[in-house]
Design a protein around this motif. Structure first.
Motif, PDB file in Angstrom:
ATOM      1  N   VAL A 117       0.833  -1.205   0.000  1.00 21.86           N
ATOM      2  CA  VAL A 117       0.000   0.000   0.000  1.00 21.86           C
ATOM      3  C   VAL A 117       0.867   1.254   0.000  1.00 21.86           C
ATOM      4  N   LEU A 118       1.943   1.223   0.789  1.00 20.92           N
ATOM      5  CA  LEU A 118       2.858   2.377   0.838  1.00 20.92           C
ATOM      6  C   LEU A 118       3.468   2.652  -0.537  1.00 20.92           C
ATOM      7  N   GLY A 119       3.881   1.597  -1.218  1.00 23.99           N
ATOM      8  CA  GLY A 119       4.451   1.777  -2.557  1.00 23.99           C
ATOM      9  C   GLY A 119       3.437   2.363  -3.524  1.00 23.99           C
ATOM     10  N   GLY A 120       2.209   1.880  -3.488  1.00 29.91           N
ATOM     11  CA  GLY A 120       1.177   2.410  -4.365  1.00 29.91           C
ATOM     12  C   GLY A 120       0.883   3.863  -4.065  1.00 29.91           C
ATOM     13  N   ALA A 121       0.893   4.186  -2.779  1.00 30.61           N
ATOM     14  CA  ALA A 121       0.625   5.577  -2.390  1.00 30.61           C
ATOM     15  C   ALA A 121       1.722   6.501  -2.902  1.00 30.61           C
ATOM     16  N   ILE A 122       2.971   6.054  -2.810  1.00 29.45           N
ATOM     17  CA  ILE A 122       4.091   6.872  -3.297  1.00 29.45           C
ATOM     18  C   ILE A 122       3.961   7.093  -4.804  1.00 29.45           C
ATOM     19  N   GLY A 123       3.669   6.029  -5.521  1.00 30.87           N
ATOM     20  CA  GLY A 123       3.531   6.161  -6.973  1.00 30.87           C
ATOM     21  C   GLY A 123       2.394   7.092  -7.356  1.00 30.87           C
ATOM     22  N   LEU A 124       1.241   6.927  -6.683  1.00 30.63           N
ATOM     23  CA  LEU A 124       0.094   7.781  -6.971  1.00 30.63           C
ATOM     24  C   LEU A 124       0.391   9.236  -6.620  1.00 30.63           C
ATOM     25  N   SER A 125       1.113   9.447  -5.514  1.00 30.72           N
ATOM     26  CA  SER A 125       1.485  10.816  -5.119  1.00 30.72           C
ATOM     27  C   SER A 125       2.379  11.448  -6.171  1.00 30.72           C
ATOM     28  N   GLY A 126       3.298  10.641  -6.713  1.00 33.26           N
ATOM     29  CA  GLY A 126       4.186  11.158  -7.755  1.00 33.26           C
ATOM     30  C   GLY A 126       3.405  11.589  -8.989  1.00 33.26           C
ATOM     31  N   LEU A 127       2.433  10.780  -9.376  1.00 32.60           N
ATOM     32  CA  LEU A 127       1.621  11.126 -10.537  1.00 32.60           C
ATOM     33  C   LEU A 127       0.845  12.423 -10.299  1.00 32.60           C
ATOM     34  N   CYS A 128       0.244  12.525  -9.110  1.00 31.86           N
ATOM     35  CA  CYS A 128      -0.531  13.726  -8.807  1.00 31.86           C
ATOM     36  C   CYS A 128       0.361  14.966  -8.753  1.00 31.86           C
ATOM     37  N   PHE A 129       1.511  14.832  -8.097  1.00 34.02           N
ATOM     38  CA  PHE A 129       2.417  15.975  -7.958  1.00 34.02           C
ATOM     39  C   PHE A 129       2.926  16.441  -9.324  1.00 34.02           C
ATOM     40  N   GLY A 130       3.286  15.464 -10.168  1.00 32.71           N
ATOM     41  CA  GLY A 130       3.756  15.816 -11.501  1.00 32.71           C
ATOM     42  C   GLY A 130       2.684  16.515 -12.313  1.00 32.71           C
ATOM     43  N   PHE A 131       1.455  16.025 -12.205  1.00 29.12           N
ATOM     44  CA  PHE A 131       0.363  16.649 -12.958  1.00 29.12           C
ATOM     45  C   PHE A 131       0.115  18.085 -12.496  1.00 29.12           C
ATOM     46  N   ILE A 132       0.090  18.271 -11.157  1.00 24.69           N
ATOM     47  CA  ILE A 132      -0.155  19.612 -10.608  1.00 24.69           C
ATOM     48  C   ILE A 132       0.979  20.552 -10.954  1.00 24.69           C
ATOM     49  N   PHE A 133       2.213  20.057 -10.816  1.00 28.02           N
ATOM     50  CA  PHE A 133       3.375  20.902 -11.114  1.00 28.02           C
ATOM     51  C   PHE A 133       3.373  21.330 -12.580  1.00 28.02           C
ATOM     52  N   GLY A 134       3.022  20.395 -13.458  1.00 31.39           N
ATOM     53  CA  GLY A 134       2.965  20.717 -14.877  1.00 31.39           C
ATOM     54  C   GLY A 134       1.891  21.752 -15.189  1.00 31.39           C
ATOM     55  N   ARG A 135       0.775  21.655 -14.493  1.00 26.92           N
ATOM     56  CA  ARG A 135      -0.302  22.615 -14.731  1.00 26.92           C
ATOM     57  C   ARG A 135       0.035  23.999 -14.192  1.00 26.92           C
ATOM     58  N   CYS A 136       0.868  24.026 -13.129  1.00 28.06           N
ATOM     59  CA  CYS A 136       1.162  25.292 -12.463  1.00 28.06           C
ATOM     60  C   CYS A 136       2.434  25.955 -12.977  1.00 28.06           C
ATOM     61  N   ARG A 137       3.121  25.340 -13.908  1.00 31.11           N
ATOM     62  CA  ARG A 137       4.333  25.972 -14.437  1.00 31.11           C
ATOM     63  C   ARG A 137       4.009  27.340 -15.016  1.00 31.11           C
ATOM     64  N   PRO A 138       4.925  28.307 -14.826  1.00 31.77           N
ATOM     65  CA  PRO A 138       4.683  29.640 -15.407  1.00 31.77           C
ATOM     66  C   PRO A 138       4.563  29.552 -16.923  1.00 31.77           C
ATOM     67  N   GLN A 139       3.522  30.110 -17.436  1.00 35.67           N
ATOM     68  CA  GLN A 139       3.308  30.128 -18.879  1.00 35.67           C
ATOM     69  C   GLN A 139       3.518  31.548 -19.396  1.00 35.67           C
ATOM     70  N   PRO A 140       4.134  31.679 -20.563  1.00 31.21           N
ATOM     71  CA  PRO A 140       4.318  33.033 -21.103  1.00 31.21           C
ATOM     72  C   PRO A 140       2.978  33.715 -21.308  1.00 31.21           C
ATOM     73  N   ARG A 141       2.902  34.935 -20.853  1.00 32.56           N
ATOM     74  CA  ARG A 141       1.650  35.673 -20.967  1.00 32.56           C
ATOM     75  C   ARG A 141       1.546  36.275 -22.360  1.00 32.56           C
ATOM     76  N   THR A 142       0.504  35.875 -23.040  1.00 27.06           N
ATOM     77  CA  THR A 142       0.356  36.318 -24.428  1.00 27.06           C
ATOM     78  C   THR A 142       0.166  37.828 -24.529  1.00 27.06           C
ATOM     79  N   ASP A 143      -0.447  38.429 -23.498  1.00 26.86           N
ATOM     80  CA  ASP A 143      -0.648  39.873 -23.558  1.00 26.86           C
ATOM     81  C   ASP A 143       0.674  40.616 -23.459  1.00 26.86           C
ATOM     82  N   GLU A 144       1.601  40.114 -22.619  1.00 22.76           N
ATOM     83  CA  GLU A 144       2.912  40.749 -22.501  1.00 22.76           C
ATOM     84  C   GLU A 144       3.714  40.582 -23.795  1.00 22.76           C
ATOM     85  N   LEU A 145       3.661  39.391 -24.370  1.00 16.87           N
ATOM     86  CA  LEU A 145       4.367  39.157 -25.632  1.00 16.87           C
ATOM     87  C   LEU A 145       3.806  40.055 -26.730  1.00 16.87           C
ATOM     88  N   HIS A 146       2.490  40.219 -26.716  1.00 14.41           N
ATOM     89  CA  HIS A 146       1.858  41.081 -27.718  1.00 14.41           C
ATOM     90  C   HIS A 146       2.318  42.529 -27.549  1.00 14.41           C
TER      91      HIS A 146
END
Length: 200
Positions: free
Chosen positions: A37-66
């Motif tokens: 169970v501990l191993g599964g929890a670690i793996g699932l936590s990694g998936l969730c953390f990676g997904f959240i981190f990827g979604r929260c990465r700074p994205q270039p603001r199109t208005d500033e680039l414009h």
């Protein structure tokens, strides 16, 4: 790329823990189940953390680039406009000096010819082909002296040095000069605000 690496590492850790749980199946069932169970929890936590981190990465603001693109385009337009205005001003100046019957020339602060009109070249027909932008005052005096425009000269280098050194002291004063062909020319020299000079 970073969040994918985290996912991979967490997943690998989870699988390793899962395999560890299977390999220690000789333990009590409760202990083995806990490790799995501990191993599964670690793996699932990694998936969730990676997904959240990827979604929260700074994205270039199109208005500033414009905005940046608009500013660059405006600067480019301003440069083109200024270049066109400078060319128009030069053309106007050339038209003005060509319209006068007096010889006229402008030299920069290094005594290089910037521009002159046709009557100026006509004063020295023997070296007219050498009177062009970029030629130094010393070059022009040397060419004219060697062509015999000033008559016999005992020491050419001393003559050139004298003309080059003293002509700036003629500022706001008219100097009359005789040529070998019998002509007399009146020279007026002015020092410009940029340390260049104009001669007519």
């Amino acid at each position: 790329m970073i969040h994918l690496t985290l996912i991979t590492c967490a997943s690998a850790t989870g699988l390793a823990a899962f395999e560890l749980g299977r390999s220690i199946s000789h333990l009590s069932s409760d202990d083995a189940f806990t490790v799995i169970v501990l191993g599964g929890a670690i793996g699932l936590s990694g998936l969730c953390f990676g997904f959240i981190f990827g979604r929260c990465r700074p994205q270039p603001r199109t208005d500033e680039l414009h905005t940046i693109r608009e500013r660059l385009e405006q600067q480019s337009s301003d440069i083109d406009r200024l270049a066109e205005e400078a060319q128009d001003a030069r053309t106007t100046l050339l038209d003005a000096i060509e319209s006068t019957q007096e010889g006229f020339s402008i030299f920069d602060d290094q005594d290089r010819l910037v521009l002159c009109n046709a009557p100026f070249r006509a004063l020295y027909p023997e070296v007219a082909d050498q009177i062009r932008p970029g030629a130094t005052f010393r070059d022009l005096i040397r060419a004219a002296a060697q062509a015999g425009i000033y008559g016999p000269i005992d020491d050419l280098e001393a003559f050139i040095e004298h003309r080059a050194t003293h002509r700036r002291s003629w500022s706001f004063a008219a100097v009359e000069e005789s040529l070998a062909d019998g002509r007399w020319i009146r020279i007026s020299n002015r020092i410009t605000r940029t340390a260049g000079s104009s001669t007519c």
